[in-house]
Design an enzyme around this catalytic site. Structure first.
Site: not given
Lengths: 491, 175
Positions: A246, A254, A145, A249, A402
Site C-alpha cells: 500500500d 500520513h 505440578h 495510503h 494506521d
C-alpha cells in the site's frame, strides 16, 4: 518425470478436487446440523472470496469466523512463520517467547548453537510452562505440578516419578510439541507442518530480493528488541496487505506526519498532482504471496537528521553494486514496504519490523522490532531505533494514523449488507508483468496494488489446497493471470 | 535517586499538586502548545521504557534510554508531535477523542539542586474514542521538576506503563 507423468498427476489432482467439491455439497445437504464446526469449515468457497481476474475480495474475509478457522489450519498451520532473529538469542540457553497463529511457542538456543522451538504448553495438563518474555534457561518448569522440560523441550524430570507414577510414565514420549525450525540469513522461522516445503523454497524468488538487504555489503541486517507489543482490534490481513503493497495510503493517511517530518517523503503528503508517480518506484510479488513496494532513493528518508546512516548507505552501495548488480543496488538504496506471507512485515529504510499475531478474526497483537544494518556503529543503531519507534512504534507519529484505518476496515465490513459486498484492489492492473531485471511479477509504480493481488492470489491458493503437494503442482502455473502481459517487453 | 528523607513541606506539596492538576487540565482540553511552552523545559528527556516480563532471577540490567523505548523524545520531537495534531490532517483525532487524567499518590522530594524537585505519582488515563471505544492505562510518572519564575517545568520525565502489551490503538497522547 516425463511430461506424461506430470499430465497424469495434474489430472488426478484436478479429479480429486472436483470430486471433493461434490462430496462437500452432498454433505451440505444431508449433514448440516450434525457436522462439527471443523467439518463445516470445508465448505468455504475460496474462489468466490478472491476474484483474481477482477482483483476483488469478499468483504467478509476480514471478520468471518469460519474463514479465520480455516486460515488457522491452512495458513498458520502450514506456512513458515517468523519466530525471532539470531541476534536476539545469541548465547546457549537464551530463549524468547513467540507465537505461531494462536499457539504460543518458546524459541531456545541450544548448546551446539542450533535453535529449537516447541509449544509452550505442558504435556501433562496443558499449562503454560514459561511466562517470561525472554531470558536464559536450561530448563522450563511447569507451575502446576512441577514437570521439568529441558532447553530442547524434552521432558527431563517429573515429581514423584517413582513414588506415584511407579516409573510407568513414558517420559521420552512426553516432551513439548516440537516445531520445525529453519533460518534464512539470521531470520528464524518455524513451521507446524512436517510436509511443508523448506523455508528457502517457501521464500523462493523473495530470497533474491531479500539478499539485497540480508547480505547487502557484507554484514546484512539484525533485529533490535525487545519488541513493543500492543493489541489492535483488526483482522491480521489488513496490516499484512497494507505493508505488502500500500504505497497509495502514504500520501493521504500520513499527510500530517510527512509534512512535519520534512525530507524527501514530504513530497508525497496530500497526494500532490505534480509528483511523477510512475517514476517513484515499483512493486513486486512472488510465488508464495510475499511482496513489497520500493520507493527509489528513499532508504533513509524517515531519518532526515541522521547523517551517519546516510553516509553508511552511500559508502556501502558500491559494494552492493559490485556483488549483486545494479538492479539490486537500486533496491538497496530504496525504501521498502514488505510482507513475508502471511504475517511478517517490515519497512526497510524506516527500519521497523512487525509481526501481526492473530487472536481471533477481529483482533491481533502487534510485535514491533527495529531492523538495522549489522555493520553500523552501535550509537547509530540506537539513533535509528529511536526514530524508527518514534515513527512506527506504539506511539509512532505515522503508526498512530494506521491503527484507526486497520480496525475500521475490519469492523465496518461486518454489517449484514456490507459483508456481502466486495473490496477493490485494481490499481495498476494492466501495468505489470515479467521484467528482464527482476524475478517475480513487477508492477510499474510503487503506488499500485500489484503485491495486493499477489498476496491474495496465494492466500486463495493455500486456503483451497488440501496439502503442500497440491500447492507444489502449481509451481509452473502460479503466474497464469500475468502470462499475457507484455508490459515490460518494450520498456 | 530520590532521597526518601527529604519530603517537601505541606506548602510546597500543595503548590506542586496544583501544578499537576493544571497540567492535566491543559492536556485534557487540548491546550498542547500551552502545555509544551509553559510546562516543559527545553532540556526535556521524555522517556517511556519498555519493560519486559522477566523472571525474578533474571540478572539483566533495567532498561536505560539507550534501549528500545515507546517514547525517547527531546523537546523538538515533542514539538513535532504537538504540531502534527494542529495540521488539521490527523484524521484519527477528528472528531477529537476524549482523554481524562486521574493524578494521585503525589510524592515530592527536595534534591541537591535548589528549586529542583523529584516527584513520583500515579496516573490513570481514560480515553474515549468514537462511539464506544474506551481505553485505560495505568502509569507511574517520575519527574525532575524545576521551579522557574514562570512556574514549574519538567526537565526529565520517566513514564512506566504497567501493561506489557498495550490495549489501545496507540499511545499518541501526552502526559
Amino acid at each position: 518425470m516425463s511430461d506424461k507423468d506430470v499430465a497424469f498427476i495434474s489430472g488426478a489432482v484436478r479429479m480429486y478436487r472436483e470430486r471433493r467439491g461434490w462430496y462437500r455439497s452432498v454433505c451440505n445437504v444431508f449433514m448440516v446440523g450434525e457436522k462439527s464446526r471443523m467439518e463445516m469449515r470445508v465448505m468455504i468457497n475460496v474462489k468466490e472470496l478472491v476474484d483474481l481476474e477482477n482483483a476483488t475480495q469478499a468483504k467478509k474475509i476480514f471478520w468471518d469466523q469460519d474463514i479465520y478457522d480455516q486460515e488457522q489450519e491452512r495458513i498458520f498451520g502450514r506456512s513458515w512463520l517468523f519466530l525471532t532473529h539470531d541476534s536476539l538469542i545469541p548465547k546457549n540457553g537464551d530463549f524468547v517467547m513467540s507465537r505461531m497463529g494462536e499457539d504460543k511457542v518458546i524459541v531456545s538456543r541450544q548448546k551446539d548453537g542450533s535453535v529449537e522451538a516447541f509449544i509452550n504448553s505442558c504435556s501433562h495438563r496443558g499449562n503454560q510452562v514459561c511466562h517470561a518474555d525472554s531470558g536464559n534457561a536450561k530448563a522450563f518448569t511447569c507451575n502446576y505440578h512441577g514437570w521439568v522440560f529441558g532447553q530442547n523441550g524434552d521432558l527431563v524430570d517429573v515429581p514423584l516419578d517413582t513414588l506415584c507414577y511407579h516409573d510407568n510414565l513414558k517420559k521420552a514420549e512426553l516432551g513439548l510439541r516440537k516445531v520445525r525450525v529453519e533460518s534464512y540469513k539470521g531470520l528464524i522461522f518455524g513451521n507446524m507442518d512436517p510436509d511443508a516445503i523448506s523455508l528457502e523454497e517457501y521464500l523462493g524468488d523473495m530470497c533474491w530480493f531479500l539478499d539485497t538487504i540480508l547480505v547487502g555489503a557484507g554484514g546484512g541486517m539484525e533485529l533490535m528488541g525487545p519488541p513493543l507489543r500492543s493489541v489492535l482490534d483488526c483482522n491480521w490481513k489488513v496490516p499484512a496487505e497494507n505493508f505488502v503493497g500500500d504505497g497509495y495510503h502514504v500520501g493521504w493517511t500520513h499527510a500530517a506526519a510527512l509534512q512535519i517530518l520534512g525530507g524527501p517523503l514530504a513530497g508525497l503528503a496530500g497526494n500532490r498532482a505534480d509528483m511523477p508517480y510512475d517514476d517513484l518506484g515499483k512493486q513486486f510479488t512472488t510465488r508464495h504471496g510475499h511482496g513489497f513496494g520500493a520507493i527509489n532513493d528513499a532508504v533513509t528518508s524517515i531519518h532526515p537528521e541522521n547523517e551517519e546512516y546516510a553516509d553508511f548507505m552511500a559508502e556501502t552501495r558500491g559494494v552492493v553494486a559490485e556483488n549483486l548488480g545494479t538492479p539490486r543496488e537500486e533496491l538497496y538504496m530504496s525504501h521498502w514496504n514488505c510482507t513475508i506471507f502471511p504475517n511478517c512485515s517490515f519497512l526497510y529504510g524506516t527500519n521497523t519490523f512487525k509481526i501481526w499475531h492473530p487472536i481471533g478474526p477481529g483482533k491481533i497483537e502487534v510485535w514491533t522490532y527495529t531492523l538495522v544494518h549489522k555493520d553500523l556503529d552501535i550509537d547509530v543503531k540506537r539513533s535509528i531505533q529511536r526514530q524508527a519507534i518514534r515513527t512506527f512504534g506504539t506511539a509512532g507519529t505515522l503508526e498512530s494514523d494506521d491503527g484507526e484505518n486497520m480496525s475500521t476496515c475490519t469492523d465496518s465490513n461486518r454489517g449484514f449488507v456490507t459483508r456481502k459486498g466486495r473490496m477493490n484492489s485494481t490499481m495498476g492492473i494492466n501495468r505489470e508483468g515479467r521484467h528482464p531485471d527482476f524475478p517475480g511479477i513487477v508492477g510499474a509504480s510503487f503506488i499500485g496494488e500489484t503485491s495486493y493481488r499477489g498476496f491474495y492470489r496465494f492466500w486463495a491458493e493455500i486456503m483451497d489446497a488440501p496439502d503442500w503437494e497440491a500447492i507444489k503442482v502449481q509451481n509452473d502455473n502460479w503466474d497464469e493471470i500475468w502470462r499475457g502481459s507484455e508490459f515490460w517487453s518494450d520498456k | 535517586m530520590i532521597d526518601e528523607s527529604r519530603r517537601v513541606s505541606m506548602d510546597i506539596h500543595y503548590e506542586i499538586s496544583q501544578h499537576y492538576f493544571k497540567e492535566a487540565t491543559y492536556l485534557q482540553n487540548w491546550k498542547l502548545r500551552e502545555w509544551l511552552s509553559e510546562m516543559v523545559d527545553e532540556e526535556i528527556l521524555y522517556w517511556m521504557p519498555i519493560e519486559e516480563n522477566r523472571l525474578v532471577k533474571d540478572r539483566r540490567p533495567e532498561p536505560t534510554p539507550d534501549d528500545a523505548a515507546v517514547y525517547n523524545d527531546r523537546y523538538k520531537h515533542l514539538k513535532q508531535r504537538v504540531e502534527q495534531i494542529y495540521t488539521g490532517q490527523v484524521w484519527v483525532e477528528d472528531p477529537r477523542s476524549k482523554i481524562r487524567y486521574y493524578v494521585s499518590n503525589i510524592e515530592a522530594f527536595h534534591t541537591d539542586v535548589e528549586n529542583e524537585f523529584a516527584i513520583r505519582c500515579n496516573v490513570l488515563v481514560l480515553r474515549h474514542r468514537r462511539d464506544t471505544q474506551i481505553y485505560q492505562h495505568s502509569f507511574l510518572k517520575e519527574d525532575l521538576l524545576r521551579k522557574t519564575k514562570a512556574g514549574f517545568k519538567v526537565v526529565r520525565r520517566k513514564l512506566t506503563i504497567d501493561a506489557r502489551s498495550v490495549q489501545d490503538k496507540n499511545l499518541f497522547f501526552f502526559m
